[in-house]
Structure formats: C-alpha cells, structure tokens
Design a protein around this motif. Sequence first.
Motif, mmCIF file in Angstrom:
data_model
loop_
_atom_site.group_PDB
_atom_site.id
_atom_site.type_symbol
_atom_site.label_atom_id
_atom_site.label_comp_id
_atom_site.label_asym_id
_atom_site.label_seq_id
_atom_site.Cartn_x
_atom_site.Cartn_y
_atom_site.Cartn_z
ATOM 1 N N GLU A 1 -3.269 -17.301 -5.407
ATOM 2 C CA GLU A 1 -3.523 -16.107 -4.602
ATOM 3 C C GLU A 1 -3.970 -16.483 -3.194
ATOM 4 O O GLU A 1 -4.455 -17.591 -2.942
ATOM 5 C CB GLU A 1 -4.586 -15.220 -5.254
ATOM 6 C CG GLU A 1 -5.974 -15.836 -5.259
ATOM 7 C CD GLU A 1 -7.040 -14.891 -5.799
ATOM 8 O OE1 GLU A 1 -6.734 -13.711 -6.038
ATOM 9 O OE2 GLU A 1 -8.185 -15.335 -5.977
ATOM 10 N N LYS A 2 -3.799 -15.534 -2.290
ATOM 11 C CA LYS A 2 -4.297 -15.645 -0.921
ATOM 12 C C LYS A 2 -4.980 -14.334 -0.531
ATOM 13 O O LYS A 2 -4.696 -13.279 -1.104
ATOM 14 C CB LYS A 2 -3.152 -15.912 0.064
ATOM 15 C CG LYS A 2 -2.536 -17.288 0.015
ATOM 16 C CD LYS A 2 -1.484 -17.422 1.121
ATOM 17 C CE LYS A 2 -0.836 -18.793 1.133
ATOM 18 N NZ LYS A 2 0.165 -18.920 2.236
ATOM 19 N N ASP A 3 -5.851 -14.422 0.453
ATOM 20 C CA ASP A 3 -6.452 -13.236 1.089
ATOM 21 C C ASP A 3 -7.147 -12.321 0.084
ATOM 22 O O ASP A 3 -7.045 -11.100 0.158
ATOM 23 C CB ASP A 3 -5.382 -12.440 1.859
ATOM 24 C CG ASP A 3 -4.654 -13.290 2.877
ATOM 25 O OD1 ASP A 3 -5.321 -14.104 3.525
ATOM 26 O OD2 ASP A 3 -3.431 -13.138 3.001
ATOM 27 N N HIS A 4 -7.870 -12.926 -0.852
ATOM 28 C CA HIS A 4 -8.613 -12.124 -1.837
ATOM 29 C C HIS A 4 -9.858 -11.546 -1.160
ATOM 30 O O HIS A 4 -10.662 -12.270 -0.583
ATOM 31 C CB HIS A 4 -9.022 -13.005 -3.011
ATOM 32 C CG HIS A 4 -9.665 -12.232 -4.130
ATOM 33 N ND1 HIS A 4 -10.316 -12.848 -5.162
ATOM 34 C CD2 HIS A 4 -9.756 -10.895 -4.366
ATOM 35 C CE1 HIS A 4 -10.789 -11.940 -5.999
ATOM 36 N NE2 HIS A 4 -10.455 -10.742 -5.526
ATOM 37 N N LYS A 5 -10.009 -10.218 -1.227
ATOM 38 C CA LYS A 5 -11.152 -9.579 -0.591
ATOM 39 C C LYS A 5 -11.474 -8.269 -1.280
ATOM 40 O O LYS A 5 -10.659 -7.706 -2.018
ATOM 41 C CB LYS A 5 -10.866 -9.325 0.888
ATOM 42 C CG LYS A 5 -9.677 -8.414 1.163
ATOM 43 C CD LYS A 5 -9.458 -8.242 2.655
ATOM 44 C CE LYS A 5 -8.255 -7.318 2.926
ATOM 45 N NZ LYS A 5 -8.069 -7.092 4.380
ATOM 46 N N SER B 1 1.832 -8.162 -3.429
ATOM 47 C CA SER B 1 0.481 -7.823 -2.992
ATOM 48 C C SER B 1 -0.128 -6.857 -3.993
ATOM 49 O O SER B 1 0.577 -6.046 -4.607
ATOM 50 C CB SER B 1 0.501 -7.179 -1.601
ATOM 51 O OG SER B 1 0.868 -8.117 -0.614
ATOM 52 N N ARG C 1 -10.218 -3.743 -4.313
ATOM 53 C CA ARG C 1 -9.979 -5.183 -4.400
ATOM 54 C C ARG C 1 -8.530 -5.470 -4.030
ATOM 55 O O ARG C 1 -7.611 -4.804 -4.526
ATOM 56 C CB ARG C 1 -10.274 -5.653 -5.824
ATOM 57 C CG ARG C 1 -10.340 -7.159 -6.015
ATOM 58 C CD ARG C 1 -10.809 -7.445 -7.439
ATOM 59 N NE ARG C 1 -10.982 -8.870 -7.658
ATOM 60 C CZ ARG C 1 -11.412 -9.393 -8.800
ATOM 61 N NH1 ARG C 1 -11.699 -8.593 -9.821
ATOM 62 N NH2 ARG C 1 -11.547 -10.690 -8.933
ATOM 63 N N ARG C 2 -8.322 -6.462 -3.162
ATOM 64 C CA ARG C 2 -6.973 -6.766 -2.676
ATOM 65 C C ARG C 2 -6.722 -8.271 -2.692
ATOM 66 O O ARG C 2 -7.642 -9.078 -2.506
ATOM 67 C CB ARG C 2 -6.796 -6.253 -1.241
ATOM 68 C CG ARG C 2 -6.863 -4.734 -1.071
ATOM 69 C CD ARG C 2 -6.664 -4.340 0.379
ATOM 70 N NE ARG C 2 -6.490 -2.897 0.546
ATOM 71 C CZ ARG C 2 -7.477 -2.052 0.780
ATOM 72 N NH1 ARG C 2 -8.733 -2.506 0.894
ATOM 73 N NH2 ARG C 2 -7.245 -0.755 0.924
ATOM 74 N N ASN C 3 -5.462 -8.623 -2.873
ATOM 75 C CA ASN C 3 -5.028 -10.003 -2.679
ATOM 76 C C ASN C 3 -3.509 -10.050 -2.614
ATOM 77 O O ASN C 3 -2.832 -9.027 -2.770
ATOM 78 C CB ASN C 3 -5.556 -10.927 -3.786
ATOM 79 C CG ASN C 3 -4.838 -10.757 -5.115
ATOM 80 O OD1 ASN C 3 -4.068 -9.820 -5.311
ATOM 81 N ND2 ASN C 3 -5.090 -11.659 -6.050
ATOM 82 N N SER C 4 -2.971 -11.237 -2.388
ATOM 83 C CA SER C 4 -1.530 -11.473 -2.426
ATOM 84 C C SER C 4 -1.261 -12.653 -3.342
ATOM 85 O O SER C 4 -2.049 -13.617 -3.385
ATOM 86 C CB SER C 4 -0.977 -11.763 -1.024
ATOM 87 O OG SER C 4 -1.102 -10.621 -0.197
#
Length: 270
Positions: A215-219, A254, A230-233
């Motif tokens: 995963e990337k950009d987990h926030k 995403s 909650r979000r990620n790609s």
Amino acid sequence: MQKPKKRSYLRRLYGILHYTIKRKWQWHCSGISFAARQEKHLLPELIFKHQTPLRRPLKGVDISMQENKITNLKIALKNLDGLVLEPGQRFSYWRQIGNPTRKKGYVKGMLLHNGTVRSGIGGGLCQLSNLLYWMTLHTPLTVLERWRHSYDVFPDVQRKQPFGSGATCAYPNIDLQIGNPTKECFQLHLTLTETHLVGEWRSEKALNEEYEVFEKDHKIDHEWWGGYVRRNSIYRKVFDKASHEEKGEEFITSNEALMMYNPLLEGSSS
C-alpha cells in the motif's frame, strides 16, 4: 468523502431490482464465456497460496456467527473447488456459487450492512471473496469487477495484509469477477482445515514472474461532518522469478472507507 445518505426503503428496493435484472442479463444473455467446469484433478503448478483464520476475536460478535460461517463456507466451496478458468474466460463469484439460501443448507452468519453487524442467511462468505481477490493480485489474472468495503468496521488485530486488500460481496449485485488474459488454464483449489480457509491458484505451467502487493498513502482524515475516513492505494511490484529483479510497479486500486470506531487511542496525550 461525502456524509453517507440514508435512502428510503422504496429507493433501495428499486435499486436492488434494477441491478439484479442487469446482473442476470450479464450472466445469461451477454455472450460472455463464464467458467463453470470443475475438475478433481489439480493442475500441476502452484502459482499462489494463502490462508486466513476461520475464527478471530471480534468485539460484540457472537462466536456462533463464526461457527455458522464455517458451515456456509463448506457449502460454497463445493461450487468453487477445482474450477478451471480457461484462456479468455471470466469467473463470476456469485454466478458460480448461486444464491445462498436456507434451502441449500446455508445458515445465519455475520453480515455487514451499512457499517453495522447483522445476522443473515449465508453470512460470512466475504472471507472467501476477500481471499480470492488477494490471491488473484499475485497472478497475471485480471480483476474485472471488485467492490471495496465502504466501512471499516473493526480495528486492526494482527493485520498482515494492507488495509483495503479485500473484496466485499452481496448476492447477486456485489460480485467479484476475474478474467484470464493468458494462454494457460488456471484452477482454483479451496479447502478448509480445522483452523483456516486455504486457497490456491494453480496453472498448467510455472510463471516467469512473481508479485509483491503493498500500500501507499495510508492516512486517516477527519471529515468536516464529523466522521473519520480511512484511505490508501494498493500497488504491486512485478519481479522476474529467476533473478528476483524488479520489472515494474503497477497501480491496483484506491480505497476509501468510513471508520465505525474511534481511531484515536484512549488516554493518549499531546
């Protein structure tokens, strides 16, 4: 993310009817070749194998729901184990399993509905669709339809996979569909042990590539209307199997899910 809307009963009923007709047309009238052949003899090459625990502690969830889930998985696996996905064919999760009804032996298990835990016939089959999706990301097969979980219901407990790496399901509209763009046949092999659901993708020939999903950009964002989202790609790296040299990186999807628990640690101080 917009604040979730509560739709009227009639609006939801119309939506279910509309998309059910649309799905049945796709299955039976679209001309798509769907995989249906099951073989007891397994293809020789193991492409990817994964397992997930059948029981895990979930706050506020009766353990009987997990035991009933195991009953439901046993029934569903009869329609999936040994399924052969030929070149150019498509696999549909619900077309192959069918409607999970009481008449077929399905019992009440855990269902997630609009961020709440409910008991319903056929509950627990999302564990199987989650497993199939995760396994497929480690193969050259193509995910043609996948629905993400819109709600993050339970806090992470010994999570080993990235958030958002599963696929939710609800008969017949929320489906998981997988295509085979390769020149080789692939085959599903699914079993239950006393403790785990175990899945394999197998093929006629070994692959020259292997995959790493991450995963990337987990926030976590606090939205203006008060909720936490909650979000990620999800991405994957492709490696040459012989040399382990990286060949490239691919974007998968995403994710965006409304958290149904407080993400802040109790008693924490600034």
